[in-house]
Design a protein around this motif. Structure first.
Motif, PDB file in Angstrom:
ATOM      1  N   PHE A 178      24.375 -23.184  28.617  1.00  0.00           N
ATOM      2  CA  PHE A 178      24.444 -24.715  28.652  1.00  0.00           C
ATOM      3  C   PHE A 178      23.407 -25.425  27.932  1.00  0.00           C
ATOM      4  CE2 PHE A 178      25.833 -23.030  32.578  1.00  0.00           C
ATOM      5  CZ  PHE A 178      26.659 -24.006  33.153  1.00  0.00           C
ATOM      6  N   LEU A 221      26.314 -30.228  27.970  1.00  0.00           N
ATOM      7  CA  LEU A 221      25.716 -31.157  28.956  1.00  0.00           C
ATOM      8  C   LEU A 221      25.692 -32.643  28.435  1.00  0.00           C
ATOM      9  CD1 LEU A 221      22.716 -28.956  30.444  1.00  0.00           C
ATOM     10  CD2 LEU A 221      25.211 -29.276  31.516  1.00  0.00           C
ATOM     11  N   ARG A 251      25.499 -31.528  37.149  1.00  0.00           N
ATOM     12  CA  ARG A 251      25.352 -32.192  35.925  1.00  0.00           C
ATOM     13  C   ARG A 251      26.717 -32.474  35.458  1.00  0.00           C
ATOM     14  NH1 ARG A 251      20.530 -30.724  33.338  1.00  0.00           N
ATOM     15  NH2 ARG A 251      21.111 -32.624  31.850  1.00  0.00           N
ATOM     16  N   ASP A 252      26.964 -33.642  34.337  1.00  0.00           N
ATOM     17  CA  ASP A 252      28.127 -33.871  33.800  1.00  0.00           C
ATOM     18  C   ASP A 252      28.237 -33.000  32.662  1.00  0.00           C
ATOM     19  OD1 ASP A 252      28.591 -35.889  35.509  1.00  0.00           O
ATOM     20  OD2 ASP A 252      27.506 -37.526  34.432  1.00  0.00           O
ATOM     21  N   THR A 253      29.327 -32.267  32.711  1.00  0.00           N
ATOM     22  CA  THR A 253      29.616 -31.176  31.410  1.00  0.00           C
ATOM     23  C   THR A 253      30.701 -31.397  30.818  1.00  0.00           C
ATOM     24  OG1 THR A 253      30.792 -29.811  32.945  1.00  0.00           O
ATOM     25  CG2 THR A 253      28.383 -29.588  32.877  1.00  0.00           C
ATOM     26  N   SER A 265      21.836 -39.702  36.912  1.00  0.00           N
ATOM     27  CA  SER A 265      21.813 -38.149  36.844  1.00  0.00           C
ATOM     28  C   SER A 265      21.087 -37.649  37.969  1.00  0.00           C
ATOM     29  CB  SER A 265      20.927 -38.173  35.539  1.00  0.00           C
ATOM     30  OG  SER A 265      20.854 -36.723  35.193  1.00  0.00           O
ATOM     31  N   HIS A 277      27.443 -27.121  37.299  1.00  0.00           N
ATOM     32  CA  HIS A 277      28.570 -27.733  36.925  1.00  0.00           C
ATOM     33  C   HIS A 277      28.488 -28.951  37.928  1.00  0.00           C
ATOM     34  CE1 HIS A 277      30.848 -25.904  33.643  1.00  0.00           C
ATOM     35  NE2 HIS A 277      30.344 -24.777  34.079  1.00  0.00           N
ATOM     36  N   ASP A 318      25.181 -35.639  30.226  1.00  0.00           N
ATOM     37  CA  ASP A 318      24.619 -36.628  31.051  1.00  0.00           C
ATOM     38  C   ASP A 318      23.335 -37.172  30.593  1.00  0.00           C
ATOM     39  OD1 ASP A 318      23.544 -34.544  31.843  1.00  0.00           O
ATOM     40  OD2 ASP A 318      23.766 -34.587  33.738  1.00  0.00           O
ATOM     41  N   THR A 348      22.358 -29.431  25.792  1.00  0.00           N
ATOM     42  CA  THR A 348      22.698 -31.026  25.875  1.00  0.00           C
ATOM     43  C   THR A 348      23.190 -31.248  24.282  1.00  0.00           C
ATOM     44  OG1 THR A 348      20.277 -31.339  25.300  1.00  0.00           O
ATOM     45  CG2 THR A 348      21.297 -31.540  27.365  1.00  0.00           C
TER      46      THR A 348
END
Length: 376
Positions: free
Chosen positions: A230, A209, A179-181, A125, A176, A211, A232
């Protein structure tokens, strides 16, 4: 300096910083405020990065890279491409050292946060973030350096201003990249839309999110008409609707109070002005700039804290002061945050500590109750 000398210096930094941060993280776990000390160590990683980058160029990293490029490729050592390669190699080396030091903190972070955080996940990450940031940093700095060398002060200032505006507008895109989205499911989208409407938070789109599933993060990026929310996956799992309403309302209040302008853009303004003064100014201008920062820094930080308090007041008006206090306490417990007051050092912060915010909200609640119960 030779490449071997530079490599040995970087290795020496790593051999000093890695054990030092590991020992500091172990001591933090046995302190009365482990979360605060781990946070300070994470902030100190920026110091590791700055020192590594400065060491590279002090020892002639730029000259070594340009000489190698000129000998092995047709790229001119004074071209924009050469400058980009110089900055990128320096940024990637700096990122590698910082990541290695960060790895020594992961076990302590895992213990303090009480989360399942595999080393591979943590490094992946942060590594992705560091890679994207390195490329962006190298591109912007290479452009600024060439503009300074070829175009003079006017071109430099115009390019710097354009870069700052572009970065401010590109925040959602960078999120984007860094991060992994994923797109929210229909149920997640409907729930978050309802919470946004309830709290007054305007968002044109919603992004999940995925990740760092064990962490609870909420971010709002973009210009007013194109803001993106955004969150998590942990936020959706751990926070009920009332908690989300309260926290979203704080984010909405921060935008209404222009907190980001005080806390972030003013800092960028000082930084840009300072770089320009150092590059083009006389000794008198440098002295005046230092005096300007000394005079304006504390009032700017005070204004940022007041903006955050206004955000809390807005959220309290939307969801109720007691509900806001409950939500903030729950969020702090979920993230193992310490409710500190900050003491006299709070004057150097742009964001008031959570403990001070809660004390202020409780005091206002008590005062309101006293006024309501007093005879008319």
């Amino acid at each position: 300096m030779s490449p071997v000398t530079i490599a040995n210096a970087v290795l020496a930094l790593l051999l000093v910083f890695a054990p030092a941060f590991w020992l500091a993280s172990r001591r933090a776990l046995h302190s009365s405020t482990p979360t605060r000390w781990i946070h300070r160590l994470l902030v100190a990683l920026w110091g590791v990065a700055v020192l590594t980058y400065a060491t590279l160029f002090t020892l002639g990293h730029g000259l070594v890279v340009r000489t190698t490029l000129a000998a092995a490729t047709p790229i001119s050592d004074s071209s924009l491409a050469a400058e980009f390669v110089v900055q990128l190699t320096a940024a990637l080396t700096t990122a590698a050292v910082t990541l290695a030091v960060y790895a020594t903190l992961v076990p302590a972070i895992r213990d303090v946060q009480e989360i399942d955080l595999p080393m591979r996940t943590a490094l992946r990450s942060l590594g992705r973030y560091a890679l994207a940031l390195s490329v962006l940093f190298a591109a912007v700095l290479a452009l600024l350096i060439r503009a300074l060398a070829e175009g003079g002060p006017t071109v430099y200032w115009l390019l710097l201003l354009g870069a700052m505006v572009a970065l401010a507008l590109a925040n959602p895109v960078l999120a984007h990249v860094f991060r992994d989205t994923r797109e929210p499911t229909p149920a997640e989208r409907e729930r978050l839309r309802e919470r946004c409407d309830r709290s007054g938070l305007s968002a044109s789109s919603i992004v999940i999110l995925d990740d760092m599933p064990e962490t609870a993060e909420i971010h709002v990026y973009g210009v007013p008409s194109r803001r993106q929310l955004f969150v998590t996956e942990r936020v959706l799992e751990a926070f009920d609707d009332e908690t989300l309403d309260a926290i979203f309302a704080v984010h909405a209040g921060k935008r209404r109070a222009h907190y980001r302008g005080y806390a972030v853009y003013s800092l960028l303004g000082y930084l840009a002005l300072g770089v320009g003064v150092l590059l083009f100014g006389s000794g008198t201008l440098v002295t005046l700039f230092i005096l300007l920062v000394v005079v304006l820094a504390l009032p700017t930080l005070w204004a940022a804290r007041r903006a955050f308090y206004r955000a809390d007041d807005y959220a309290a008006a939307v969801v109720g002061r007691d509900e806001l206090v409950r939500a903030l306490e729950y969020a702090a417990e979920e993230q193992n945050l310490e409710l500190v007051d900050g003491g006299r050092w709070v004057v150097f912060k742009s964001r008031p500590p959570l403990g001070r915010r809660l004390a202020r909200l409780r005091k206002k609640s008590t005062r309101s109750e006293e006024i309501a119960s007093s005879p008319s």
